[in-house]
Every structure is written in C-alpha cells, then in structure tokens.
Scaffold this motif. Structure first.
Motif, PDB file in Angstrom:
ATOM      1  N   ARG A 163       0.834  -1.187   0.000  1.00 50.92           N
ATOM      2  CA  ARG A 163       0.000   0.000   0.000  1.00 50.92           C
ATOM      3  C   ARG A 163       0.881   1.254   0.000  1.00 50.92           C
ATOM      4  O   ARG A 163       0.643   2.205  -0.740  1.00 50.92           O
ATOM      5  CB  ARG A 163      -0.887  -0.072   1.251  1.00 50.92           C
ATOM      6  CG  ARG A 163      -1.742   1.121   1.526  1.00 50.92           C
ATOM      7  CD  ARG A 163      -2.783   0.743   2.585  1.00 50.92           C
ATOM      8  NE  ARG A 163      -3.433   1.891   3.156  1.00 50.92           N
ATOM      9  CZ  ARG A 163      -3.061   2.473   4.297  1.00 50.92           C
ATOM     10  NH1 ARG A 163      -2.031   2.010   4.975  1.00 50.92           N
ATOM     11  NH2 ARG A 163      -3.718   3.515   4.748  1.00 50.92           N
ATOM     12  N   MET A 164       1.931   1.232   0.838  1.00 53.36           N
ATOM     13  CA  MET A 164       2.820   2.385   0.915  1.00 53.36           C
ATOM     14  C   MET A 164       3.598   2.580  -0.388  1.00 53.36           C
ATOM     15  O   MET A 164       3.794   3.706  -0.844  1.00 53.36           O
ATOM     16  CB  MET A 164       3.781   2.189   2.096  1.00 53.36           C
ATOM     17  CG  MET A 164       4.419   3.453   2.595  1.00 53.36           C
ATOM     18  SD  MET A 164       3.170   4.712   2.978  1.00 53.36           S
ATOM     19  CE  MET A 164       4.078   5.799   4.020  1.00 53.36           C
ATOM     20  N   THR A 166       2.662   1.673  -3.412  1.00 49.17           N
ATOM     21  CA  THR A 166       1.755   2.208  -4.432  1.00 49.17           C
ATOM     22  C   THR A 166       1.509   3.695  -4.175  1.00 49.17           C
ATOM     23  O   THR A 166       1.470   4.495  -5.109  1.00 49.17           O
ATOM     24  CB  THR A 166       0.425   1.423  -4.430  1.00 49.17           C
ATOM     25  OG1 THR A 166       0.718   0.037  -4.372  1.00 49.17           O
ATOM     26  CG2 THR A 166      -0.378   1.697  -5.688  1.00 49.17           C
ATOM     27  N   ALA A 167       1.379   4.051  -2.888  1.00 52.59           N
ATOM     28  CA  ALA A 167       1.191   5.465  -2.550  1.00 52.59           C
ATOM     29  C   ALA A 167       2.408   6.290  -2.978  1.00 52.59           C
ATOM     30  O   ALA A 167       2.268   7.425  -3.448  1.00 52.59           O
ATOM     31  CB  ALA A 167       0.938   5.626  -1.058  1.00 52.59           C
ATOM     32  N   ARG A 169       4.280   5.729  -5.566  1.00 53.29           N
ATOM     33  CA  ARG A 169       4.165   5.956  -7.018  1.00 53.29           C
ATOM     34  C   ARG A 169       3.073   6.967  -7.314  1.00 53.29           C
ATOM     35  O   ARG A 169       3.200   7.795  -8.216  1.00 53.29           O
ATOM     36  CB  ARG A 169       3.897   4.625  -7.738  1.00 53.29           C
ATOM     37  CG  ARG A 169       5.135   3.729  -7.775  1.00 53.29           C
ATOM     38  CD  ARG A 169       4.870   2.442  -8.523  1.00 53.29           C
ATOM     39  NE  ARG A 169       4.018   1.535  -7.774  1.00 53.29           N
ATOM     40  CZ  ARG A 169       3.047   0.803  -8.301  1.00 53.29           C
ATOM     41  NH1 ARG A 169       2.795   0.884  -9.589  1.00 53.29           N
ATOM     42  NH2 ARG A 169       2.337   0.005  -7.550  1.00 53.29           N
ATOM     43  N   ALA A 170       1.992   6.914  -6.524  1.00 49.07           N
ATOM     44  CA  ALA A 170       0.896   7.858  -6.742  1.00 49.07           C
ATOM     45  C   ALA A 170       1.353   9.291  -6.458  1.00 49.07           C
ATOM     46  O   ALA A 170       1.100  10.202  -7.245  1.00 49.07           O
ATOM     47  CB  ALA A 170      -0.294   7.488  -5.860  1.00 49.07           C
ATOM     48  N   VAL A 173       3.592  10.669  -9.282  1.00 54.95           N
ATOM     49  CA  VAL A 173       2.976  11.136 -10.532  1.00 54.95           C
ATOM     50  C   VAL A 173       2.034  12.313 -10.313  1.00 54.95           C
ATOM     51  O   VAL A 173       1.896  13.157 -11.202  1.00 54.95           O
ATOM     52  CB  VAL A 173       2.218  10.048 -11.334  1.00 54.95           C
ATOM     53  CG1 VAL A 173       3.186   9.050 -11.913  1.00 54.95           C
ATOM     54  CG2 VAL A 173       1.136   9.382 -10.534  1.00 54.95           C
ATOM     55  N   ASP A 174       1.369  12.400  -9.167  1.00 60.29           N
ATOM     56  CA  ASP A 174       0.365  13.444  -9.008  1.00 60.29           C
ATOM     57  C   ASP A 174       0.085  13.688  -7.527  1.00 60.29           C
ATOM     58  O   ASP A 174      -0.788  13.061  -6.935  1.00 60.29           O
ATOM     59  CB  ASP A 174      -0.925  13.022  -9.738  1.00 60.29           C
ATOM     60  CG  ASP A 174      -1.857  14.203  -9.995  1.00 60.29           C
ATOM     61  OD1 ASP A 174      -1.862  15.146  -9.183  1.00 60.29           O
ATOM     62  OD2 ASP A 174      -2.576  14.165 -11.009  1.00 60.29           O
ATOM     63  N   ALA A 178      -3.120  12.607  -5.126  1.00 63.36           N
ATOM     64  CA  ALA A 178      -2.827  11.696  -4.022  1.00 63.36           C
ATOM     65  C   ALA A 178      -3.415  12.244  -2.721  1.00 63.36           C
ATOM     66  O   ALA A 178      -3.982  11.502  -1.922  1.00 63.36           O
ATOM     67  CB  ALA A 178      -1.313  11.496  -3.889  1.00 63.36           C
ATOM     68  N   VAL A 181      -7.125  11.558  -2.361  1.00 66.88           N
ATOM     69  CA  VAL A 181      -7.606  10.236  -1.932  1.00 66.88           C
ATOM     70  C   VAL A 181      -7.212   9.960  -0.481  1.00 66.88           C
ATOM     71  O   VAL A 181      -7.427   8.866   0.031  1.00 66.88           O
ATOM     72  CB  VAL A 181      -7.120   9.076  -2.842  1.00 66.88           C
ATOM     73  CG1 VAL A 181      -7.662   9.236  -4.244  1.00 66.88           C
ATOM     74  CG2 VAL A 181      -5.613   8.959  -2.854  1.00 66.88           C
ATOM     75  N   ILE A 183      -4.023  10.391   0.919  1.00 67.79           N
ATOM     76  CA  ILE A 183      -2.618  10.085   1.203  1.00 67.79           C
ATOM     77  C   ILE A 183      -1.966  11.328   1.801  1.00 67.79           C
ATOM     78  O   ILE A 183      -2.131  12.422   1.270  1.00 67.79           O
ATOM     79  CB  ILE A 183      -1.882   9.669  -0.097  1.00 67.79           C
ATOM     80  CG1 ILE A 183      -2.490   8.390  -0.672  1.00 67.79           C
ATOM     81  CG2 ILE A 183      -0.388   9.501   0.158  1.00 67.79           C
ATOM     82  CD1 ILE A 183      -1.977   8.036  -2.061  1.00 67.79           C
ATOM     83  N   ASN A 184      -1.242  11.157   2.903  1.00 72.28           N
ATOM     84  CA  ASN A 184      -0.493  12.271   3.460  1.00 72.28           C
ATOM     85  C   ASN A 184       0.906  12.262   2.831  1.00 72.28           C
ATOM     86  O   ASN A 184       1.711  11.384   3.130  1.00 72.28           O
ATOM     87  CB  ASN A 184      -0.404  12.130   4.979  1.00 72.28           C
ATOM     88  CG  ASN A 184       0.305  13.301   5.611  1.00 72.28           C
ATOM     89  OD1 ASN A 184       1.094  13.994   4.957  1.00 72.28           O
ATOM     90  ND2 ASN A 184       0.043  13.531   6.882  1.00 72.28           N
ATOM     91  N   VAL A 188       4.626   9.718   3.067  1.00 73.61           N
ATOM     92  CA  VAL A 188       5.188   8.991   1.923  1.00 73.61           C
ATOM     93  C   VAL A 188       6.611   9.461   1.641  1.00 73.61           C
ATOM     94  O   VAL A 188       7.507   8.658   1.371  1.00 73.61           O
ATOM     95  CB  VAL A 188       4.282   9.184   0.685  1.00 73.61           C
ATOM     96  CG1 VAL A 188       4.896   8.551  -0.533  1.00 73.61           C
ATOM     97  CG2 VAL A 188       2.910   8.591   0.950  1.00 73.61           C
TER      98      VAL A 188
END
Lengths: 292, 232
Positions: A163-164, A166-167, A169-170, A173-174, A178, A181, A183-184, A188
């Motif tokens: 999960r971390m 993927t976060a 990578r999220a 990119v943006d 992020a 949705v 994500i702090n 990350v």
C-alpha cells in the motif's frame, strides 16, 4: 577473454554498490524532485556504523548490515524532517543547496567527532578466493552481488505490491490527486527517504568489506557516481537506477583494466555529459515537458 | 450537511473567491455554475483542504474543515473528483482504485467489487495503465476512485469537460446513479444546462461571488441565466 570476464566480475561487484546508492537518488528525485547530495554521506555513516558495531560489539556481518540499514533509514528520515521538510514550498534550488550543506555537515561533523583518518574496516567475513574457468572470484564479491540483488528484489516488491509503495508511485505522478484520496504526502516522502537511506547503509557496510578502508569523505565520489548512474538510467526510474549502477561500475573497472586508472573518474563524468547531450531523459526515463 | 459562509480564498495575489455563501443539504445534488474564472474550482479545492480560506468558514456536520488536512477531510467522508480527472498514470486501473480506498484498507476489496459492478468497462481494463484509457474511461476511473472511499459527500469538478457527447450523457447518468445510492453531490459544471437538469438546487457564480440561487428548474427557466449560460 579471461580478462574480460575477470573485469566483468569486478565491475558487477562495484556496480551493485553504485546501484544501491543510485536507487536512493532516483526514488527521492521521483517524489520531491530533489537531488539529495547528502545521500553519499549516509552511505559513509552506514560504513562507520558497521565499523563501530563490529569492533565494539563483535557482531557478525548480518547484524552489522541490518542494523546499519535501520540506523541509516532513521537518519535519512531525520534529515528530511529537519532540513528538507521546512523547504517543501521553497524553490527547488533552495532545497538543492541545503542538500549540499547537509553533505558538508555530515562529512565535517564525522571528521570532527571521530577524526579524518582512514580506518581499516574489520574483516568480519574471511575472504576466500576461488577460480572458475580461470576467473578469480572472492566470496566477498559474491556476497556483495547477492545481497544487492536481494535488496533490489525486496525494494521492487515494496514499491510494486504494498500500500505504501503504491502510494509512493501515486505521489510521484500526481501529488495533489494523491492528497485527494487521503494520502499524506509527508508520510510517503519520509518513507521514501527511509527506504533509500537503508539501501545506502547496506552499501556502506558492503563497500567497507570490499575495500577494507573507510573515512569521512568516502561518500563524496561514489555519491556523485551513483547520481550519474541514476541519470544514465533515467532519473526517477527504479529499474533505470539499478541498470545505471551496474553500467557505471562495469565502465569504471574496464577503464582501469585498459591501463587508464587515472581517468576512471573522468570516464564516468564523460558518460554523464554524453547522456545529457544525447539522451537527456536517460535509458528508462520519460520525456517530461516542464511546465513554466 | 455542508455549510459555507463568507468564504474568501486568495490564489496568489488574486482574490479568486470573494465572500461566497452556500449550503448543501443531506441527500441533495447541488450545482455551482458560472463561467471560467468564476472561482468554482477554487471553492472545491478549499473544501478538500488543498487551499486555505483567507476568511469565512466551511462547516461539515459541525466540523470546521478549514483546520483539517486533506486526508482528514477524506476520512470525514468527503471525496473529490478533480478537474481534468488526474488519474495516476503509470498505475494500473486496479491500483488507482485501491488508492481511492487508501484510508479504508479493510473495506477495500468489497468496495472494489462494487465499483467494478458499477463500471464494467473499468473491470475489463483493470490491468491496464490508467494513462492508456480514453478520456471518458479516465473520468469513470476518477469517479470510481472517489467512490472507493465510500464518501457521504462527493465533489465533482467539471466531470464532463473535454469528453465526447456520448460520454457526457453517460457521466450524468452515473451522477444520478451515485446520488441514488444515497451520496450527496456537489457538482461544478460549465455545461450548465445538463447540470441544472440533474440538480435539486443551483448557485450561479460570477467573479468570485454568488449572483443568483434557486432550484435547478427555476434557474433553467430564468431569462438571465438562459442568456448568460445556456446560449439564449
């Protein structure tokens, strides 16, 4: 032909060290667009930590490696929190100059506290040399390449399947999407520094074992070479950094092998210039147009 | 449910929102319409916590959102589908959707199944890189991603922008469908005619202020609104 394979083995060993370091550069760049010039010094701290625990507590290689990764991860996260986080909304050049400052601080801080002299890294793994088809390989070289590859596989699993990861990578990119949705980004970014620094810590212990000697400035040149490796592979790309590391390591040993030892560093920088002119995005990099 | 009072937001040196009041009641579809630069997107970004108000309050079920971080606002039950879709390129469709449930990993898999039921085309493309989707598919992905968080209030920023006409109708059908599931919707649209048709109530914004308000039907029938936003 024998010489070729001999140098290939040597190049792969050195290259895996560069690859481990380059991964840290590329991950941090991917996420906050910062070239963390203090990264090579984390590797130095990793080597010193290994030196310290092996001499002081007589731990074995595995404990030295893992504890160095943990210490360096914590240090990387602390540096990010103290030095880079307050500059999150400043111009990029400010953070870059701060990174250079952090680098000097670590180098000179270690010289001040523990002396600038070169030390012998304790040989916690007895070196054996064996010959396969006329090519000399040491168990240390095999250990370096194996540990590095295992760490790269572990990193790939974390980045692709957790999960971390993927976060990460999220956010890369943006960042705004992020945040939307939930994500702090601070968590990350901190995680990314921890991950990259852990790899640098491992690289520090491995190089101590390989070259036998450590000193407070040992991170400067490998740090820059690993940065070149990350650019060659395409900065921001994880497989690119690994490949770039191996390429730079192999290039360096081959330049030495043909009798141009004095130019081994220059050769790496020539590669940087050529890549920037011919293929600025690197091997796996994407061509991104900067918004102005 | 959501109560915005005297909201002012600065965007650099520009005051993009100059004292806006509006409410969204539980179970409604409310739309903010207005020309480009009227401050609509700025309002949504401020509700989501990406921007901070310079004055005014945003209250959501008695919570003051102005003090919360974006992730706390998502946790409170507000999800936003940003303008321009902003799917995570380089991540697969499934990974994009899973990220939508970043804060609720326990209910993630059942919610993923529900979103795939609602958007079968996303299920077909689940292993594809989100960047390879068409504009309409990306819009559905962005909406599905927001639904992964099981929001009580969904903020939609220009969901029909830049889409082929066939997708525009589809997107409005999806909005009605999401609303029918009990989700309250705050919709921003340049496509004022269609927005007012689905909306219970609407607010007309111009240069950072509310110029007019009423039910969707009343605004649709209003001559001034027709002249300014509906092409006569």
């Amino acid at each position: 032909m024998q010489t070729f394979f001999q140098q290939l083995i040597n190049g792969l060993s050195l290259g895996s060290i560069y690859a481990l370091l380059a991964l840290g550069y590329t991950m941090v760049y991917g996420i906050i667009k910062l070239i963390n010039f203090a990264h090579g010094d984390i590797y130095m701290i990793g080597a010193f930590w290994g030196y310290y625990v092996i001499n002081q507590y007589h731990v074995d290689f595995g404990v030295a490696l893992v504890s160095s990764m943990v210490i360096c991860a914590a240090l990387g996260m602390l540096i990010e929190y103290l030095a880079y986080k307050p500059l999150r909304n400043s111009p990029r050049i400010t953070a870059l100059i701060t990174a250079i400052g952090v680098s000097y601080f670590l180098e000179n801080g270690m010289s001040f506290l523990f002396g600038a002299n070169t030390r012998n890294f304790p040989q916690v793994v007895a070196s054996h040399r064996f010959t396969v088809f006329g090519v000399a390989v040491t168990n240390i070289q095999l250990l370096i390449v194996t540990v590095s590859l295992l760490l790269m596989v572990a990193l790939q699993l974390i980045v692709q399947h957790t999960r971390m990861g993927t976060a990460m990578r999220a956010v890369a990119v943006d960042q705004e999407a992020a945040e939307l949705v939930g994500i702090n980004p601070n968590h990350v970014i901190s995680f990314t520094f921890g991950l990259g620094s852990a790899l640098a810590g491992a690289a520090g212990v491995l190089i101590g074992l390989y070259y036998n000697s450590i000193d407070p400035l040992m991170g400067m040149v490998p740090g820059i070479k690993a940065f070149v490796a990350a650019v060659v592979g395409g900065i921001g790309s994880i497989p690119g950094a690994a490949l770039g590391g191996f390429l730079i390591g192999i290039l360096e040993t081959f330049v030495q092998a043909i009798g141009l030892s004095a130019y081994k560093d220059a050769a790496v920088y020539v590669v940087l210039i050529v890549i920037l002119v011919v293929l600025p995005a690197g091997i796996f990099g994407k061509n991104v147009k900067e918004k102005v | 449910m959501l109560n915005v009072v005297g909201l002012k937001v600065n965007y650099g040196a520009i005051q993009a929102v100059q004292g806006v009041d509006f409410t969204v009641n539980d179970g409604e579809i409310v739309t903010l319409i207005g020309a480009n630069g009227a401050g609509k997107s700025t309002i949504l970004k401020t509700i989501s916590g990406l921007l901070r108000p310079s004055a005014g309050t945003i209250t959501y079920n008695d919570q003051n959102l102005a003090k919360l971080s974006p992730s706390k606002i998502v946790a409170a039950g507000i999800a936003q589908v940003p303008e321009g879709r902003h799917v995570f390129e380089g991540l697969t469709v499934t990974e994009n959707l899973r990220m939508g449930a970043y804060l609720s990993p326990k209910t993630r898999d059942e919610q993923l199944a529900a979103v795939y039921d609602q958007f079968p085309v996303l299920k077909e493309r689940r292993s594809q890189d989100a960047a390879t989707l068409s504009g309409g598919e990306q819009q559905m992905l962005a909406m599905g991603r927001a639904m992964m968080a099981k929001p009580k209030l969904l903020l939609l920023d220009e969901p029909s922008m830049g889409l082929a006409p066939i997708y525009i109708n589809k997107i409005f059908d999806i909005i009605k469908n999401i609303h029918a599931q009990g989700v309250t919707v705050l919709l921003i649209e340049q496509n004022a005619a269609q927005a007012l048709q689905v909306a219970d109530r609407g607010y007309v914004l111009a240069s950072g202020q509310v110029k007019m308000t009423g039910t969707g039907k009343a605004l649709l029938a209003n001559d001034d609104v027709r002249a300014a936003y509906l092409g006569g």
